[in-house]
Design an enzyme around this catalytic site. Structure first.
Site, PDB file in Angstrom:
ATOM      1  N   LYS A 166      64.295  36.679  17.801  1.00 45.20           N
ATOM      2  CA  LYS A 166      63.477  37.746  17.202  1.00 45.20           C
ATOM      3  C   LYS A 166      64.091  39.125  17.416  1.00 45.20           C
ATOM      4  CE  LYS A 166      59.424  37.657  18.817  1.00 45.20           C
ATOM      5  NZ  LYS A 166      59.656  38.540  19.970  1.00 45.20           N
ATOM      6  N   THR A 201      67.210  39.738  18.154  1.00 41.94           N
ATOM      7  CA  THR A 201      68.480  39.724  17.424  1.00 41.94           C
ATOM      8  C   THR A 201      68.246  40.078  15.954  1.00 41.94           C
ATOM      9  OG1 THR A 201      69.196  37.976  18.926  1.00 41.94           O
ATOM     10  CG2 THR A 201      70.522  38.295  16.970  1.00 41.94           C
ATOM     11  N   ARG A 238      61.219  46.763  22.998  1.00 43.35           N
ATOM     12  CA  ARG A 238      60.688  46.947  24.350  1.00 43.35           C
ATOM     13  C   ARG A 238      61.803  46.915  25.391  1.00 43.35           C
ATOM     14  NH1 ARG A 238      56.805  42.058  24.724  1.00 43.35           N
ATOM     15  NH2 ARG A 238      58.532  41.175  23.575  1.00 43.35           N
ATOM     16  N   LYS A 256      64.300  33.506  31.233  1.00 45.59           N
ATOM     17  CA  LYS A 256      64.581  33.892  29.852  1.00 45.59           C
ATOM     18  C   LYS A 256      65.916  34.623  29.710  1.00 45.59           C
ATOM     19  CE  LYS A 256      62.065  36.022  26.002  1.00 45.59           C
ATOM     20  NZ  LYS A 256      62.630  37.313  25.680  1.00 45.59           N
ATOM     21  N   ALA A 294      53.793  39.940  25.772  1.00 49.08           N
ATOM     22  CA  ALA A 294      52.842  39.648  24.693  1.00 49.08           C
ATOM     23  C   ALA A 294      51.905  38.500  25.046  1.00 49.08           C
ATOM     24  CB  ALA A 294      53.601  39.312  23.417  1.00 49.08           C
ATOM     25  N   PHE A 319      56.868  37.344  21.342  1.00 51.78           N
ATOM     26  CA  PHE A 319      56.522  35.932  21.139  1.00 51.78           C
ATOM     27  C   PHE A 319      56.129  35.646  19.681  1.00 51.78           C
ATOM     28  CE2 PHE A 319      55.646  36.122  25.866  1.00 51.78           C
ATOM     29  CZ  PHE A 319      56.826  35.492  26.199  1.00 51.78           C
ATOM     30  N   PHE A 356      71.966  29.172  12.536  1.00 47.25           N
ATOM     31  CA  PHE A 356      72.796  28.588  13.598  1.00 47.25           C
ATOM     32  C   PHE A 356      73.890  27.755  12.939  1.00 47.25           C
ATOM     33  CE2 PHE A 356      69.375  29.936  16.194  1.00 47.25           C
ATOM     34  CZ  PHE A 356      69.754  29.876  17.526  1.00 47.25           C
ATOM     35  N   TRP A 405      73.778  37.307  13.516  1.00 46.36           N
ATOM     36  CA  TRP A 405      74.319  36.966  14.845  1.00 46.36           C
ATOM     37  C   TRP A 405      75.843  36.863  14.766  1.00 46.36           C
ATOM     38  CZ3 TRP A 405      77.242  33.183  17.186  1.00 46.36           C
ATOM     39  CH2 TRP A 405      77.199  33.129  18.591  1.00 46.36           C
TER      40      TRP A 405
END
Length: 558
Positions: free
Chosen positions: A73, A75, A96, A107, A275, A303, A383, A411
């Site tokens: 998210k 990214t 954030r 994480k 969140a 999230f 991906f 990415w």
């Protein structure tokens, strides 16, 4: 060819001096408070002078429920900001700050990935500009002043059994969830049971992220309810006379932090409530400042959309008078497969059926976001193992939901890999089709607000709460807090309160275990299921892999 790691890419970044990044947004050098060469705070005085500026377009990036397969998210938020700049739109991103808890826990860092990152990555994931330390200090100063007031005669007649203000630290430490303070005899005060939350769950964090300026900050800090008397009347932080000193500790932390993406575009990184246990958005002051300086602002909510986006709309937008022009919902083929029942080790194999079986989770998020009156585009974060058939399955499903899905390769390729999404988002935002409205009115009862979210967003049959909780909510309504929104503390892994229930479950109940009044932040927290406001570290924490290499560089943080 082996892909470079995120940290290798970040280290090779050609950063521009932060003054140049500020200049691009029209921030004069004298209004930037530099922290080294690559990060700075924007002065409160400069922000005050922006009130006459028109607002840019606001784009929210949210996601499906997270899985161990990863969604990307942040990214995508960074990539879309770079992509909009690349197609000629003056764009800033707002994200954030990272908490040390997940950095050393499970994480890892929170600054994007691949060629869609915000730098300096190490600083942002560690102490950054000290904002979280300031929030921790302000919170714990109030805790110390409460116990000190009781020790010196308790003129306010605080009932020691009803002190609601806990302590915080920015670390996952399960041993501190429940503890006893002031042991050791007369000199140390009166023993009482209390506990710690993680700093990102602190009401001070929420207040900093919702306050519009220092005056508003001090007023909200003063409004914090810290304890009750025997007659159940509330004691406020201003009664303890802590609000002034807390504001002083937070003065600099209130100023938004400016950094840059790998493509040298401006990024505001400020505030960081989780969140799942807090309201999950960066600060109102960062977002509103960015909207006055840029034509487009891309921000994210933590999230899945059942948590972050719901709170962004019902709490942040309601409080700050904001309205998103478009929402981007991030999904991956891998996460669809996991929602469709594939084990993490088997995600490499093509499995179109599993993708289709997992799509209802995405579909429900699309419906939910649309119920706020906002247009939704799905970003398929690519991906390398994704097959054309799997991608086509997601696109077909999303079309059947009356939306569209666009494949994004940011990415791997930075802004060049996300221009299709950028152009579509700009088109939607310019068209003005958004008819944003929060999910419930201010004047609905608190329990009905909880139940509205449980039924309409989580698709539960009911919210479950015992008489004690319902009585507590009614008492707060009688005290004039009935018009506040609710902030649901719930697992991020499922629409339900069972983290193992993937997909789009129905027929479940949402048990409310506890409610907390955040009178300063201006919401009521409903703690649902087994969610913890002080997480623990996993069996093998990331911290075990973190250290300095021979060149003095940080290894293992990501």
């Amino acid at each position: 060819m082996a892909h470079k790691t995120d940290i290798e890419i970040a280290r090779e970044a050609t950063k521009r001096p932060i003054q140049e990044i500020g200049e691009g947004l029209g921030i004069p050098v004298e209004h930037l408070l530099p922290f080294g060469h690559d990060k700075a705070k924007v002065s409160a005085e400069f922000i005050k002078g922006l009130n006459g500026n028109e607002n840019g377009k606001l784009i929210l990036v949210t996601a499906i429920n997270p899985t161990p397969a990863g969604e990307g998210k942040t990214t995508t938020t960074v990539g879309l900001g770079d992509g909009l700049n690349a197609i000629g739109k003056k764009t800033a991103i707002c994200i954030r700050e990272a908490s040390l808890g997940p950095c050393f826990g499970m994480k890892g860092g929170a600054a994007g990935g691949g060629y869609a990152q915000v730098v300096p990555m190490e600083d942002m994931n560690l102490h950054f500009t000290g904002d979280f330390h300031a929030i921790t200090s302000a919170h714990n100063l109030l805790a110390a002043m409460i116990d000190n007031h009781i020790y010196w005669g308790n003129a306010l007649e605080i009932d020691e059994r009803r002190v609601t203000w806990r302590r915080v630290m920015d670390m996952n430490d399960r041993a501190l969830r429940d503890c006893v303070t002031s042991l050791g005899g007369v000199a140390n005060g009166f023993p009482r049971q209390t506990g710690f939350d993680i700093t990102v769950a602190s009401e001070v964090m929420a207040i900093l992220c919702l306050a519009t300026d220092l005056d508003d900050l001090q007023k909200r800090l003063g409004d914090i309810i810290v304890a009750y008397r025997r007659d159940r009347s509330p004691i406020y932080a201003r009664d303890i006379k802590a609000d002034g000193a807390m504001t002083v500790l937070l003065q600099q932390a209130m100023q938004p932090n400016l950094v840059q993406t790998l493509e040298n575009n401006p990024a505001f990184v400020h505030g960081g409530p989780f969140a799942n246990i807090a309201h999950g958005c960066n600060s109102v002051i960062a977002t509103t400042t960015a909207l006055k300086l840029a034509d487009y602002v891309v921000t994210e909510a933590g999230f899945g959309a059942d948590l972050g986006a719901e709170k962004f709309m019902n709490i942040k937008c309601r409080k700050a008078g904001l309205a998103p022009d478009a929402v981007v919902l991030v999904a991956t083929v891998r996460a669809m497969k996991m929602n469709g029942g594939v084990a993490k080790g088997d995600l490499g194999r093509e499995d179109v059926e599993a993708v289709e079986a997992g799509c209802p989770n995405l579909g429900r998020h699309i419906e939910n976001v649309k119920s706020f009156g906002v247009p939704v585009v799905v970003a398929i974060n690519h991906f390398s193992g994704d097959t054309e058939a799997e991608i086509a399955a997601v696109k077909t499903y999303v079309e059947s939901m009356g939306s569209e899905a666009i494949l994004c390769k940011h990415w791997e390729k930075g802004s060049a890999g996300i221009t299709d999404l950028a152009e579509r988002v700009a088109e939607i935002a310019e068209s003005g089709v958004s008819q944003f409205a929060p999910l419930y009115p201010d004047d609905m009862s608190l329990f009905d607000k909880i139940e509205t979210i449980a039924k309409r967003i989580y698709r539960a049959d009911e919210a479950l709460a015992d008489q004690k909780i319902r009585d507590q909510l009614r008492a707060w309504e009688a005290d004039g807090y009935g018009d506040l929104p609710v902030c649901m503390a719930k697992t991020q892994y499922s629409f339900s309160t069972d983290p193992n229930l993937r997909g789009a479950p129905v027929g479940h109940g949402v048990p409310v275990r506890e409610v907390r009044l955040s009178a300063g932040a201006g919401f009521v927290v409903a703690i649902c299921g087994e969610i913890m406001t002080m997480p623990g570290l996993p069996r093998v924490p990331s911290a075990e892999q973190i250290g300095l290499n021979e060149a003095g560089q940080i290894e293992g943080l990501f």
